[in-house]
Design a protein around this motif. Structure first.
Motif, short mmCIF file in Angstrom:
data_model
loop_
_atom_site.label_atom_id
_atom_site.label_comp_id
_atom_site.label_asym_id
_atom_site.label_seq_id
_atom_site.Cartn_x
_atom_site.Cartn_y
_atom_site.Cartn_z
N VAL A 1 -15.03 86.08 60.59
CA VAL A 1 -14.85 86.58 59.22
C VAL A 1 -16.08 86.27 58.38
CG1 VAL A 1 -13.51 86.31 57.10
CG2 VAL A 1 -12.35 86.54 59.28
N VAL A 2 -16.66 85.10 58.55
CA VAL A 2 -17.89 84.75 57.82
C VAL A 2 -18.98 85.76 58.14
CG1 VAL A 2 -19.74 83.04 57.64
CG2 VAL A 2 -17.35 82.31 57.57
N ALA A 3 -19.13 86.11 59.40
CA ALA A 3 -20.16 87.10 59.79
C ALA A 3 -19.84 88.47 59.21
CB ALA A 3 -20.25 87.18 61.31
N LEU A 4 -18.58 88.85 59.21
CA LEU A 4 -18.21 90.16 58.68
C LEU A 4 -18.41 90.26 57.18
CD1 LEU A 4 -14.99 90.84 60.77
CD2 LEU A 4 -17.20 91.99 60.98
N GLN B 1 -0.97 86.84 74.67
CA GLN B 1 -1.03 88.04 73.82
C GLN B 1 -1.90 87.77 72.59
OE1 GLN B 1 0.46 91.21 73.82
NE2 GLN B 1 0.98 90.83 75.94
N VAL B 2 -1.67 86.63 71.98
CA VAL B 2 -2.41 86.28 70.76
C VAL B 2 -3.87 85.99 71.09
CG1 VAL B 2 -2.58 84.59 68.88
CG2 VAL B 2 -0.34 85.50 69.57
N ARG B 3 -4.11 85.30 72.18
CA ARG B 3 -5.48 84.98 72.58
C ARG B 3 -6.29 86.27 72.82
NH1 ARG B 3 -3.95 81.44 75.88
NH2 ARG B 3 -4.00 82.72 77.74
N VAL B 4 -5.67 87.26 73.46
CA VAL B 4 -6.35 88.54 73.68
C VAL B 4 -6.71 89.19 72.35
CG1 VAL B 4 -5.95 90.92 74.47
CG2 VAL B 4 -5.40 89.00 75.97
N ALA B 5 -5.78 89.18 71.41
CA ALA B 5 -6.04 89.78 70.10
C ALA B 5 -7.17 89.06 69.38
CB ALA B 5 -4.77 89.78 69.25
N VAL B 6 -7.17 87.73 69.44
CA VAL B 6 -8.24 86.95 68.80
C VAL B 6 -9.57 87.30 69.43
CG1 VAL B 6 -9.21 84.63 68.54
CG2 VAL B 6 -6.80 85.04 68.00
N HIS B 7 -9.64 87.31 70.74
CA HIS B 7 -10.90 87.59 71.41
C HIS B 7 -11.38 89.01 71.13
CE1 HIS B 7 -10.09 84.04 74.26
NE2 HIS B 7 -10.87 83.68 73.28
N TYR B 8 -10.47 89.95 71.04
CA TYR B 8 -10.85 91.32 70.71
C TYR B 8 -11.47 91.37 69.32
CZ TYR B 8 -10.61 96.40 70.69
OH TYR B 8 -10.93 97.73 70.64
N ARG C 1 -7.44 90.66 56.20
CA ARG C 1 -6.01 90.70 56.53
C ARG C 1 -5.77 90.49 58.01
NH1 ARG C 1 -5.49 95.93 54.03
NH2 ARG C 1 -4.10 96.44 55.74
N LEU C 2 -6.64 91.06 58.84
CA LEU C 2 -6.53 90.85 60.29
C LEU C 2 -6.74 89.38 60.63
CD1 LEU C 2 -8.49 93.97 61.56
CD2 LEU C 2 -6.07 93.47 61.97
N ALA C 3 -7.73 88.76 60.01
CA ALA C 3 -7.99 87.34 60.26
C ALA C 3 -6.81 86.48 59.84
CB ALA C 3 -9.26 86.90 59.53
N SER C 4 -6.23 86.77 58.70
CA SER C 4 -5.08 86.02 58.22
C SER C 4 -3.91 86.14 59.18
CB SER C 4 -4.69 86.52 56.83
OG SER C 4 -3.55 85.83 56.37
N THR D 1 -8.71 97.17 66.37
CA THR D 1 -8.29 95.76 66.34
C THR D 1 -6.94 95.64 65.65
OG1 THR D 1 -10.60 95.04 66.27
CG2 THR D 1 -8.94 93.45 65.59
N GLN D 2 -6.75 96.39 64.58
CA GLN D 2 -5.47 96.36 63.87
C GLN D 2 -4.34 96.78 64.80
OE1 GLN D 2 -5.33 99.03 60.56
NE2 GLN D 2 -3.42 98.23 59.79
#
Length: 119
Positions: A23-26, A62-69, A40-43, A89-90
């Motif tokens: 998020v900092v980079a974005l 499932q969550v780890r995959v979403a985070v890495h994506y 919102r995605l980060a939250s 990503t959403q």
């Protein structure tokens, strides 16, 4: 034979730090609705990481995959996510939330302020 107890701390902290760093980079390159969607995605991802800390391995995966994506997804031309990538990503984050039984954490599409709401 001793069984190692898995605590909620280490893996959870690592995933949340990855989301926060991304998020900092974005923030350096995104503005307006794109940045809002990324935030919102980060939250949502942070919350999913926390709520699945003691969940099944399948739910954590499932969550780890979403985070890495979210963290690793890059377009070939630049460092930052494009709008299309944020939308992809959403979809992935929402699918993870749905699969683990937390549709309340799904990230809704941003409302276009130029469009009047019907209803």
């Amino acid at each position: 034979m001793a069984v190692e107890q898995r605590g909620p701390g280490s893996g959870t902290d690592v995933l949340i730090r990855k989301v926060d760093s991304r998020v900092v980079a974005l923030r350096a390159g995104l503005r307006g609705p794109d940045l809002e969607l990324a935030e919102r995605l980060a939250s949502c991802l942070r919350e999913l990481v926390v709520v699945t800390a003691q969940a099944s391995a399948a739910d954590r995966a499932q969550v780890r995959v979403a985070v890495h994506y979210f963290v690793l997804r890059r377009e070939s031309r630049g460092r930052l996510l494009s709008v299309r990538s944020l939308t992809a990503t959403q979809r992935l984050v929402n699918e993870a939330a749905r699969r683990i039984g937390r549709p309340d954490l799904m990230v809704e599409p941003a409302r276009d302020p130029a469009r009047p709401s019907h209803g």
